[in-house]
Enzyme design. Structure first.
Site, PDB file in Angstrom:
ATOM      1  N   SER A 180      14.896  42.178  66.445  1.00 15.75           N
ATOM      2  CA  SER A 180      15.015  42.656  67.826  1.00 15.75           C
ATOM      3  C   SER A 180      16.199  41.994  68.527  1.00 15.75           C
ATOM      4  CB  SER A 180      13.739  42.343  68.600  1.00 15.75           C
ATOM      5  OG  SER A 180      12.611  42.857  67.928  1.00 15.75           O
TER       6      SER A 180
HETATM    7  N1  SAH Z   1       9.993  40.407  65.755  1.00 18.50           N
HETATM    8  C1  SAH Z   1      10.700  40.957  64.625  1.00 18.50           C
HETATM    9  C2  SAH Z   1      10.723  42.453  64.749  1.00 18.50           C
HETATM   10  C3  SAH Z   1      10.899  43.130  63.463  1.00 18.50           C
HETATM   11  S1  SAH Z   1      10.803  44.893  63.561  1.00 18.50           S
HETATM   12  C4  SAH Z   1      12.112  40.418  64.558  1.00 18.50           C
HETATM   13  O1  SAH Z   1      12.706  40.200  65.614  1.00 18.50           O
HETATM   14  O2  SAH Z   1      12.623  40.240  63.468  1.00 18.50           O
HETATM   15  C5  SAH Z   1       9.065  45.170  63.527  1.00 18.50           C
HETATM   16  C6  SAH Z   1       8.322  44.704  62.324  1.00 18.50           C
HETATM   17  O3  SAH Z   1       6.992  45.191  62.440  1.00 18.50           O
HETATM   18  C7  SAH Z   1       8.855  45.213  60.994  1.00 18.50           C
HETATM   19  O4  SAH Z   1       9.108  44.135  60.152  1.00 18.50           O
HETATM   20  C8  SAH Z   1       7.707  46.096  60.469  1.00 18.50           C
HETATM   21  O5  SAH Z   1       7.569  46.068  59.065  1.00 18.50           O
HETATM   22  C9  SAH Z   1       6.508  45.488  61.155  1.00 18.50           C
HETATM   23  N2  SAH Z   1       5.345  46.374  61.248  1.00 18.50           N
HETATM   24  C10 SAH Z   1       5.305  47.702  61.541  1.00 18.50           C
HETATM   25  N3  SAH Z   1       4.039  48.152  61.552  1.00 18.50           N
HETATM   26  C11 SAH Z   1       3.242  47.094  61.246  1.00 18.50           C
HETATM   27  C12 SAH Z   1       1.843  46.916  61.089  1.00 18.50           C
HETATM   28  N4  SAH Z   1       0.976  47.921  61.241  1.00 18.50           N
HETATM   29  N5  SAH Z   1       1.374  45.687  60.771  1.00 18.50           N
HETATM   30  C13 SAH Z   1       2.229  44.642  60.600  1.00 18.50           C
HETATM   31  N6  SAH Z   1       3.570  44.741  60.741  1.00 18.50           N
HETATM   32  C14 SAH Z   1       4.076  45.948  61.060  1.00 18.50           C
END
Ligand code: SAH
Length: 223
Positions: free
Chosen positions: A71
């Site tokens: 993000s």
């Molecule tokens: N806070 C993270 C955001 C990554 S993007 C950062 O800044 O790096 C969002 C993440 O949520 C992705 O890695 C995706 O695989 C995960 N995600 C999506 N749906 C999910 C679910 N149902 N349970 C767990 N993780 C999930």
């Protein structure tokens, strides 16, 4: 483990770059000094591919593989600030560990972070980085977080970093009374960031903060 990363950084990834990022986030409206301090202290460049590391301290989302993104620093800071607005937090659930950068920021500001990720290779990489930073007050789990993490509920706060179409009822249930959830909600027609406060077991207050653009919350796991 730490030797594999240049934790201090240099040039575009130096302490000066982190300091400048914190100033720019303050100019964009981030007020919480502890959050800005965590941004200054956290080497975001180790959470992304080396080839992209030069852009680590610009306010951009960047690819982390598997169609996912780390993000934007502004949104990480904003969500953290919203989460911390009311009171000190002990137990926090993060849904979507991704790169682990948001986990690292949160872990500096709360008692313990339970962070879940559905894509195992991303979780493994995040674990190595968080270990390199000697961050211990975290519990990472490879699971579908759309249903929350019942075993450890209730949580003082829940932060969701992928967008469902609707707020999952399980997450509301796993929020403690007086707890806060920060969550992006909405599909292809646009998303908004919501702050949900649980006033009593039955009463929920929802505030819409701003338009956002997150990857979707998906179900199932990838090993
Ligand atoms: N806070 C993270 C955001 C990554 S993007 C950062 O800044 O790096 C969002 C993440 O949520 C992705 O890695 C995706 O695989 C995960 N995600 C999506 N749906 C999910 C679910 N149902 N349970 C767990 N993780 C999930």
């Amino acid at each position: 483990m730490a030797e594999q990363f240049n934790l201090r950084g240099s040039g575009m990834t130096s302490q000066r770059a982190r300091d400048r990022l914190a100033v720019s986030l303050q100019e964009k409206g981030i007020e919480n000094a502890a959050v800005l301090n965590a941004i200054r202290n956290t080497p975001r460049h180790i959470f992304i591919d080396e080839a992209l590391a030069h852009g680590a301290y610009e306010n951009n989302a960047l690819p982390i593989g598997y169609n996912q993104t780390i993000s934007q620093p502004y949104i990480v800071a904003r969500m953290t600030e919203l989460l911390l607005a009311d009171k000190p937090l002990q137990k926090v659930l993060e849904v979507g560990t991704g790169s682990g950068y948001q986990t690292a920021i949160l872990a500096q500001l709360v008692g313990k972070v339970y962070s879940v990720e559905r894509i195992k290779p991303l979780q493994d990489r995040a674990a190595i980085r968080l270990d390199a930073l000697s961050i211990k007050n975290i519990h990472l789990k490879h699971t579908d977080g759309g249903m929350g993490l019942d075993t450890y509920a209730p949580f003082d706060a829940i932060l969701v970093t992928a967008a469902p179409d609707e707020v999952p009822v399980e997450l509301v249930e796993q929020l403690a009374v007086n707890g806060t959830m920060v969550i992006p909600v909405g599909g292809s027609n646009g998303q908004t960031l919501k702050v949900i406060k649980k006033k009593t077991a039955q009463q929920i207050d929802t505030q819409i903060v701003e338009a956002v653009n997150f990857v979707p919350l998906l179900s199932g796991v990838i090993s």
